[in-house]
Design an enzyme around this catalytic site. Structure first.
Site, short mmCIF file in Angstrom:
data_model
loop_
_atom_site.label_atom_id
_atom_site.label_comp_id
_atom_site.label_asym_id
_atom_site.label_seq_id
_atom_site.Cartn_x
_atom_site.Cartn_y
_atom_site.Cartn_z
N LYS A 151 -12.07 -1.11 27.02
CA LYS A 151 -10.75 -0.48 27.21
C LYS A 151 -10.11 -0.94 28.51
O LYS A 151 -8.90 -1.14 28.57
CB LYS A 151 -10.87 1.06 27.21
CG LYS A 151 -11.31 1.63 25.89
CD LYS A 151 -10.25 1.48 24.82
CE LYS A 151 -10.78 2.00 23.51
NZ LYS A 151 -9.99 1.61 22.35
N LYS B 84 -15.58 -6.56 14.10
CA LYS B 84 -15.44 -5.15 13.77
C LYS B 84 -14.03 -4.82 13.27
O LYS B 84 -13.05 -5.10 13.95
CB LYS B 84 -15.76 -4.30 15.02
CG LYS B 84 -15.68 -2.82 14.75
CD LYS B 84 -15.91 -2.00 16.01
CE LYS B 84 -15.27 -0.63 15.83
NZ LYS B 84 -15.27 0.18 17.04
N LYS C 46 -8.69 -0.40 13.90
CA LYS C 46 -7.25 -0.21 13.94
C LYS C 46 -6.70 -0.43 15.35
O LYS C 46 -5.64 -1.02 15.53
CB LYS C 46 -6.92 1.20 13.48
CG LYS C 46 -5.44 1.42 13.43
CD LYS C 46 -5.06 2.73 12.83
CE LYS C 46 -3.55 2.81 12.92
NZ LYS C 46 -2.96 3.83 12.16
#
Ligand code: AMP
Length: 331
Positions: free
Chosen positions: A111, A194, A197
């Protein structure tokens, strides 16, 4: 009978990664165990959704859960924020979680890289909130995809740390669970390992997708110019196509394209067409049920109310005992 807990963040409709990584196991486990399946709306606040989007996404996950076969009479389906006890347990766990260990978590490091402008404390403490979700029901098993392995390891650490600190074997150590031999990771259509979304919306196939959308996305999936030598190792994007074919196509179809690949005769256009058609057949019944359920607000609300009522019994009991253990007692 074991206690099972798992959840999905409400970011919209559910994709095949969520389905094969988690929900397929939820559906099977609800017949054998005491299951708590929740919609992780506190978790989704790290991405700052608008109130309307948050509400709409909770609704979508609930509809998808039901369409995928979760039975609200068999398992306890609830919304995370309907259990404010979760937030209290999260606070307690944060007191014993160390900044260093939280900063080392792979998903947190990702992140920092992918959204440097929104590295909030909620992202850092994602593992303690996840631990609170799980241990609040004193879970033994957690059906999750492979991407959650590290978080679950941390849940075990937080549970044992609490037990050691207060010298009581209060929380069980939950294990990650999948009916297959291994935890599952469904790849994306964009060549990434992976389906996600948040990484790339176009890399996902949703259970709610209509046929034309599925065809379009799969025909655009990343491939290459084909193998140049017999039995060549498959590069990741090609392996991804085979992995997707494995989950929706017949064994002999997969075998056929594997042989074509190994003999350097493969035509990716044909392979993609086949995956798309098999995927459409796979998703169609889910889509049909999603469309049916979507408009039944009264029923959806009833399911959430019923789930909240049942889940709070276990959560309230845990918090009562945890407060007592910590020392929040009558004078
Ligand atoms: P999330 O979308 O992060 O809330 O994940 C919800 C559940 O879906 C978790 O159990 C994840 O492990 C699982 N999941 C998400 N993406 C994938 C994927 N591509 N492959 C396998 N499992 C996944």
């Amino acid at each position: 009978m074991k206690t099972v807990v798992s959840g999905i963040r409400p970011t919209g409709n559910i994709h095949l990664g969520n389905y094969f990584g988690a929900i397929v196991n939820f559906v099977k486990m609800q017949h054998e165990h005491q299951c708590y399946f929740f919609i992780a709306d506190y978790h989704s606040l790290t991405t700052h959704p608008t109130p309307a989007d948050l509400n709409d996404n909770v609704r979508k996950v609930l509809v998808n859960y039901l369409a995928a076969g979760l039975d609200p009479e068999k398992s306890i389906l609830y919304r995370q924020s309907d259990l404010p006890e979760t937030a209290e347990l999260y606070l307690f766990l944060n007191m014993n979680a160390y900044i260093g260990e939280l900063q080392r978590v792979a998903s947190f490091k990702d992140k920092i890289r992918t959204q440097p402008n929104n590295v909030n404390a909620g992202l850092l403490t994602y593992p303690t909130l996840m631990a609170a979700d799980i241990i609040i029901h004193k879970a033994h098993m957690v059906p999750v995809g492979k991407d959650q392995e590290q978080h679950l390891e941390m849940t075990r650490n937080f549970a044992t740390r609490f037990n050691n600190m207060y010298q009581t074997p209060y929380f069980p150590e939950p294990i990650a669970f999948s009916f297959g031999e291994q935890l599952v990771k469904v790849p994306g259509l964009d060549g990434s390992t992976k389906m996600s979304k948040s990484e790339n919306e176009n890399s996902c196939i949703y259970l709610s997708d209509e046929a034309s959308a599925i065809r379009k996305k799969i025909m655009r999936a990343v491939s290459d110019s084909g193998p140049t030598e017999p039995n060549q190792e498959k590069p990741i994007p090609i392996q991804n196509l085979f992995s997707l074919m494995k989950i929706v196509s017949k064994e002999e179809t997969l075998q056929f394209f594997n042989e074509q690949y190994n003999e350097c005769k493969i035509r990716y256009g044909d392979m993609k067409k086949q995956i798309a058609e098999d995927m459409i057949v796979f998703c169609a019944p889910f889509r049909e049920r999603i469309l049916e359920l979507e408009s039944d607000t009264a029923y959806l609300q009833k399911v959430l109310d019923m789930g909240a009522e049942k889940a709070r019994i276990s959560a309230a009991q845990t918090l009562k005992e945890v407060r007592e253990i910590i020392g929040f007692r009558k004078l």
